[in-house]
Design a protein around this motif. Structure first.
Motif, PDB file in Angstrom:
ATOM      1  N   THR A  67      -8.666 -12.379 -53.403  1.00 32.50           N
ATOM      2  CA  THR A  67      -9.144 -12.470 -52.021  1.00 32.50           C
ATOM      3  C   THR A  67     -10.309 -13.445 -51.947  1.00 32.50           C
ATOM      4  O   THR A  67     -11.193 -13.431 -52.793  1.00 32.50           O
ATOM      5  N   GLN A  69     -12.980 -15.352 -48.891  1.00 28.56           N
ATOM      6  CA  GLN A  69     -13.414 -15.322 -47.497  1.00 28.56           C
ATOM      7  C   GLN A  69     -14.436 -16.410 -47.247  1.00 28.56           C
ATOM      8  O   GLN A  69     -15.027 -16.944 -48.179  1.00 28.56           O
ATOM      9  N   ARG A  80     -15.064 -16.053 -38.901  1.00 18.03           N
ATOM     10  CA  ARG A  80     -14.967 -15.589 -40.283  1.00 18.03           C
ATOM     11  C   ARG A  80     -13.495 -15.469 -40.619  1.00 18.03           C
ATOM     12  O   ARG A  80     -12.681 -15.089 -39.774  1.00 18.03           O
ATOM     13  N   ARG A  82     -10.515 -14.439 -43.883  1.00 20.15           N
ATOM     14  CA  ARG A  82     -10.241 -13.817 -45.172  1.00 20.15           C
ATOM     15  C   ARG A  82      -8.838 -14.232 -45.604  1.00 20.15           C
ATOM     16  O   ARG A  82      -7.894 -14.161 -44.823  1.00 20.15           O
ATOM     17  N   THR A  84      -5.897 -13.686 -48.563  1.00 18.95           N
ATOM     18  CA  THR A  84      -5.416 -12.851 -49.651  1.00 18.95           C
ATOM     19  C   THR A  84      -4.197 -13.524 -50.267  1.00 18.95           C
ATOM     20  O   THR A  84      -3.241 -13.853 -49.559  1.00 18.95           O
TER      21      THR A  84
END
Length: 114
Positions: A67, A69, A80, A82, A84
């Motif tokens: 992961t 970010q 923001r 993220r 994965t």
């Protein structure tokens, strides 16, 4: 003077003003709802553009499972995101991207296989 030529009574004027006030309040509420909807649409559209941009970057670069970010700036707003990365089987890698607005809610997502 006859009674028909004298004009409106005070009660009739108060009723007319009350009806007018209700109409004005309803129109202001409708305008506020339209403004909120337009803001939500703008947020989702910009977040979708950012998610697609990050998905294209993920396809062009080697991604390590795990992961990641970060932050990005688009449309004079701070976002923001993220990312994965996980194995998807058959030699493929799945990359999932979630973009969050400044209130912390997920505004858009994208998923690609590479």
């Amino acid at each position: 003077m006859s009674s028909a030529a004298r004009g409106f009574s005070l009660l009739e004027l108060l009723v007319a003003l009350a009806v007018f006030a209700l109409v004005v309040v309803a129109l202001l509420n409708l305008a506020g709802g339209s403004t909120r909807s337009a803001l939500q649409i703008e947020t989702r559209a910009l977040a979708g553009i950012l998610a697609e941009n990050l998905a294209v970057e993920a396809q062009l670069t080697a991604a390590v499972p795990g992961t990641a970010q970060g932050d990005a700036r688009l449309g004079d707003r701070q976002w923001r995101w993220r990312q994965t990365v996980e194995p998807a089987g058959a030699g493929l890698t799945r990359v999932r991207i979630a973009v969050f607005a400044d209130d912390g809610q997920q505004a858009a997502s994208a998923e690609v296989l590479r």
